[in-house]
Design a protein around this motif. Structure first.
Motif, PDB file in Angstrom:
ATOM      1  N   LYS A 100      31.758  48.992  34.776  1.00 46.21           N
ATOM      2  CA  LYS A 100      30.771  50.358  34.718  1.00 46.21           C
ATOM      3  C   LYS A 100      30.334  50.470  33.187  1.00 46.21           C
ATOM      4  N   ARG A 101      31.242  50.298  32.211  1.00 50.00           N
ATOM      5  CA  ARG A 101      30.677  50.284  30.705  1.00 50.00           C
ATOM      6  C   ARG A 101      29.486  49.307  30.448  1.00 50.00           C
ATOM      7  N   PHE A 102      29.736  48.083  31.254  1.00 51.45           N
ATOM      8  CA  PHE A 102      28.629  47.072  30.929  1.00 51.45           C
ATOM      9  C   PHE A 102      27.512  47.228  31.935  1.00 51.45           C
ATOM     10  N   GLY A 103      27.571  47.884  32.817  1.00 51.52           N
ATOM     11  CA  GLY A 103      26.553  48.374  34.029  1.00 51.52           C
ATOM     12  C   GLY A 103      26.266  46.733  34.873  1.00 51.52           C
ATOM     13  N   MET A 104      27.474  46.384  35.172  1.00 57.11           N
ATOM     14  CA  MET A 104      27.326  45.109  35.837  1.00 57.11           C
ATOM     15  C   MET A 104      26.815  45.249  37.151  1.00 57.11           C
ATOM     16  N   ASN A 105      25.697  44.450  37.376  1.00 54.68           N
ATOM     17  CA  ASN A 105      24.999  44.624  38.646  1.00 54.68           C
ATOM     18  C   ASN A 105      24.925  43.595  39.577  1.00 54.68           C
ATOM     19  N   PHE A 106      25.954  42.750  39.386  1.00 53.42           N
ATOM     20  CA  PHE A 106      26.425  41.511  40.286  1.00 53.42           C
ATOM     21  C   PHE A 106      27.627  41.301  40.713  1.00 53.42           C
ATOM     22  N   PRO A 107      27.975  40.885  41.559  1.00 55.71           N
ATOM     23  CA  PRO A 107      29.262  40.715  42.424  1.00 55.71           C
ATOM     24  C   PRO A 107      30.208  40.252  41.321  1.00 55.71           C
ATOM     25  N   VAL A 108      31.556  40.483  41.233  1.00 50.66           N
ATOM     26  CA  VAL A 108      32.595  39.896  40.689  1.00 50.66           C
ATOM     27  C   VAL A 108      33.804  39.841  41.664  1.00 50.66           C
ATOM     28  N   THR A 109      34.347  38.678  41.577  1.00 50.87           N
ATOM     29  CA  THR A 109      35.105  38.148  42.518  1.00 50.87           C
ATOM     30  C   THR A 109      36.737  38.280  41.680  1.00 50.87           C
ATOM     31  N   VAL A 110      37.562  38.944  42.686  1.00 43.42           N
ATOM     32  CA  VAL A 110      38.816  39.127  42.134  1.00 43.42           C
ATOM     33  C   VAL A 110      40.101  38.416  42.931  1.00 43.42           C
ATOM     34  N   GLY A 111      40.108  37.664  43.933  1.00 40.74           N
ATOM     35  CA  GLY A 111      40.885  37.194  44.550  1.00 40.74           C
ATOM     36  C   GLY A 111      41.468  35.853  43.733  1.00 40.74           C
ATOM     37  N   MET A 112      42.496  36.291  42.853  1.00 43.59           N
ATOM     38  CA  MET A 112      42.933  35.426  41.864  1.00 43.59           C
ATOM     39  C   MET A 112      43.470  33.932  42.382  1.00 43.59           C
ATOM     40  N   ASP A 113      43.951  33.802  43.740  1.00 46.25           N
ATOM     41  CA  ASP A 113      44.504  32.339  43.955  1.00 46.25           C
ATOM     42  C   ASP A 113      42.934  31.614  44.115  1.00 46.25           C
ATOM     43  N   GLU A 114      42.162  32.302  44.788  1.00 40.61           N
ATOM     44  CA  GLU A 114      40.728  31.402  45.149  1.00 40.61           C
ATOM     45  C   GLU A 114      39.922  31.435  43.765  1.00 40.61           C
ATOM     46  N   ASN A 115      40.081  32.160  42.940  1.00 41.78           N
ATOM     47  CA  ASN A 115      39.363  32.061  41.694  1.00 41.78           C
ATOM     48  C   ASN A 115      39.918  31.039  40.859  1.00 41.78           C
ATOM     49  N   TYR A 116      41.076  30.921  40.665  1.00 42.45           N
ATOM     50  CA  TYR A 116      41.985  29.895  40.027  1.00 42.45           C
ATOM     51  C   TYR A 116      41.467  28.463  40.626  1.00 42.45           C
ATOM     52  N   ARG A 117      41.380  28.467  42.136  1.00 43.91           N
ATOM     53  CA  ARG A 117      41.321  27.283  42.909  1.00 43.91           C
ATOM     54  C   ARG A 117      39.880  26.756  42.514  1.00 43.91           C
ATOM     55  N   ILE A 118      39.062  27.492  42.472  1.00 41.88           N
ATOM     56  CA  ILE A 118      37.594  27.032  42.176  1.00 41.88           C
ATOM     57  C   ILE A 118      37.490  26.699  40.638  1.00 41.88           C
TER      58      ILE A 118
END
Length: 185
Positions: free
Chosen positions: A125-143
């Motif tokens: 919210k502070r940065f007005g992020m207007n794109f998706p952010v992924t949070v599934g850590m296992d999958e994020n670390y795998r990629i």
């Protein structure tokens, strides 16, 4: 289990100790190590966003295939909330998504454990992020591991509307560099 924890700890230590620097680094040409991605077994990714949605895609032979993403430029941005260059880059990404949203999809891949949903929501919210952010850590670390073993933040991978890999960026992405690519295609 101990072996897994040892490997995971060494990867995490590498990321933390060699990651985010205070200065923006320049564009790094792909030296072929990204090509190693094509020999890995599972090339399908199911990334979970902060909104609970799933972004599905496949990367094979440096081509990103996705029903929901193809037809647009896709910028996969690996980042962390503690990273000063990542924070500095956020307004650039927000502006690019706003300006080119009909032709561009930025996906923020958070590579940071222990970030609570409320804290992340406040950051976004502070940065007005207007794109998706992924949070599934296992999958994020795998990629992150599969994509050239991401070691520094921010680090981004750009794919064209046809899914073809275009460029890897280490450090803050410069809007002018991406705009030049977008305007050519």
């Amino acid at each position: 289990m101990k072996k897994f924890l040892l490997i995971f700890s060494s990867i995490l230590a590498t990321i933390l100790l060699t990651g985010c620097g205070e200065e923006a680094t320049t564009i790094v040409e792909d030296e072929g190590s990204f090509k190693e991605l094509k020999v890995q077994g599972n090339k399908n990714y199911n990334l979970t966003t902060t909104e609970g949605k799933t972004i599905k895609f496949n990367v094979d032979n440096e081509i990103l295939t996705s029903k929901e993403l193809n037809g647009k430029f896709v910028l996969l941005n690996f980042w962390a909330t503690w990273c000063a260059p990542c924070i500095k880059e956020m307004p650039i990404l927000v502006e690019l998504q706003k300006k080119y949203g009909d032709r561009l999809q930025i996906i923020g891949i958070l590579v940071e454990k222990g970030k609570g949903p409320k804290e992340l929501e406040e950051f976004m919210k502070r940065f007005g992020m207007n794109f998706p952010v992924t949070v599934g850590m296992d999958e994020n670390y795998r990629i992150a591991q599969a994509f050239d073993e991401v070691k520094m933040f921010p680090e981004s991978f750009l794919f064209g509307p046809d899914g073809q890999f275009i460029e890897k960026y280490v450090g803050e992405v410069e809007a002018s560099v991406l705009e030049e690519i977008f305007d050519k295609k």
